[in-house]
Motif scaffolding. Sequence first.
Motif, short mmCIF file in Angstrom:
data_model
loop_
_atom_site.label_atom_id
_atom_site.label_comp_id
_atom_site.label_asym_id
_atom_site.label_seq_id
_atom_site.Cartn_x
_atom_site.Cartn_y
_atom_site.Cartn_z
N ALA A 165 0.84 -1.19 0.00
CA ALA A 165 0.00 0.00 0.00
C ALA A 165 0.88 1.24 0.00
O ALA A 165 1.81 1.36 0.80
N ALA A 166 0.58 2.17 -0.90
CA ALA A 166 1.33 3.41 -1.01
C ALA A 166 0.58 4.55 -0.35
O ALA A 166 -0.65 4.62 -0.42
N SER A 167 1.33 5.45 0.26
CA SER A 167 0.70 6.56 0.99
C SER A 167 0.27 7.71 0.08
O SER A 167 -0.53 8.55 0.48
N GLU A 168 0.82 7.74 -1.14
CA GLU A 168 0.51 8.83 -2.06
C GLU A 168 0.05 8.27 -3.39
O GLU A 168 0.56 7.23 -3.85
N HIS A 169 -0.89 8.96 -4.01
CA HIS A 169 -1.36 8.55 -5.34
C HIS A 169 -0.46 9.21 -6.38
O HIS A 169 -0.60 10.39 -6.68
N CYS A 170 0.49 8.41 -6.88
CA CYS A 170 1.42 8.90 -7.89
C CYS A 170 1.42 7.90 -9.04
O CYS A 170 0.73 6.88 -8.98
N THR A 171 2.19 8.20 -10.04
CA THR A 171 2.32 7.29 -11.19
C THR A 171 3.60 6.49 -11.02
O THR A 171 4.69 7.05 -10.99
N CYS A 228 4.94 13.71 -5.39
CA CYS A 228 5.28 12.61 -6.30
C CYS A 228 6.54 12.98 -7.07
O CYS A 228 6.46 13.42 -8.22
N GLY A 229 7.67 12.79 -6.43
CA GLY A 229 8.92 13.15 -7.06
C GLY A 229 9.58 11.96 -7.72
O GLY A 229 9.16 10.81 -7.54
N PRO A 230 10.64 12.21 -8.49
CA PRO A 230 11.36 11.14 -9.19
C PRO A 230 12.33 10.41 -8.27
O PRO A 230 13.54 10.36 -8.51
N VAL A 231 11.79 9.86 -7.22
CA VAL A 231 12.59 9.17 -6.21
C VAL A 231 12.01 7.79 -6.00
O VAL A 231 10.80 7.63 -5.87
N ASN A 232 12.89 6.78 -5.94
CA ASN A 232 12.43 5.42 -5.65
C ASN A 232 12.24 5.24 -4.15
O ASN A 232 13.07 5.69 -3.36
#
Length: 121
Positions: free
Chosen positions: A23-29, A105-109
């Motif tokens: 489960a992810a805390s943010e809705h990102c792509t 939603c940044g470009p971070v893994n």
Amino acid sequence: QVHLVESGGGSVQAGGSLRLSCAASEHCTYVMNWYRQDPGKTSEWVSGIDPDGSTTYANSVKGRFTISQDNAKDIWYLQMNDLKPEDTAVYYCETDPRPPYSDKCGPVNYRGQGTQVTVSS
């Protein structure tokens, strides 16, 4: 920052099944990937799913594992069937983000804390 929480691990006998959730805390792509790591071994990529639903699998799990996603709930799943002792490991989900980017939603893994899967013979 995105937080990932895995669940669903456990102990099963060979031939059994488990379903892992992430489960992810943010809705990102994201492209979402599952990895696994046994102590003393290198991390192994297991499976990945694109935002459009395209899936890929490691040869070692192809035909036994199925990755899926619930975009509305920001939850990813790894259905594991016909488990083998060599599947024993800590399983992690990890994001591989895609645009559009934003403050959340940044470009971070990001990687979750992992869930233990133990398969006995």
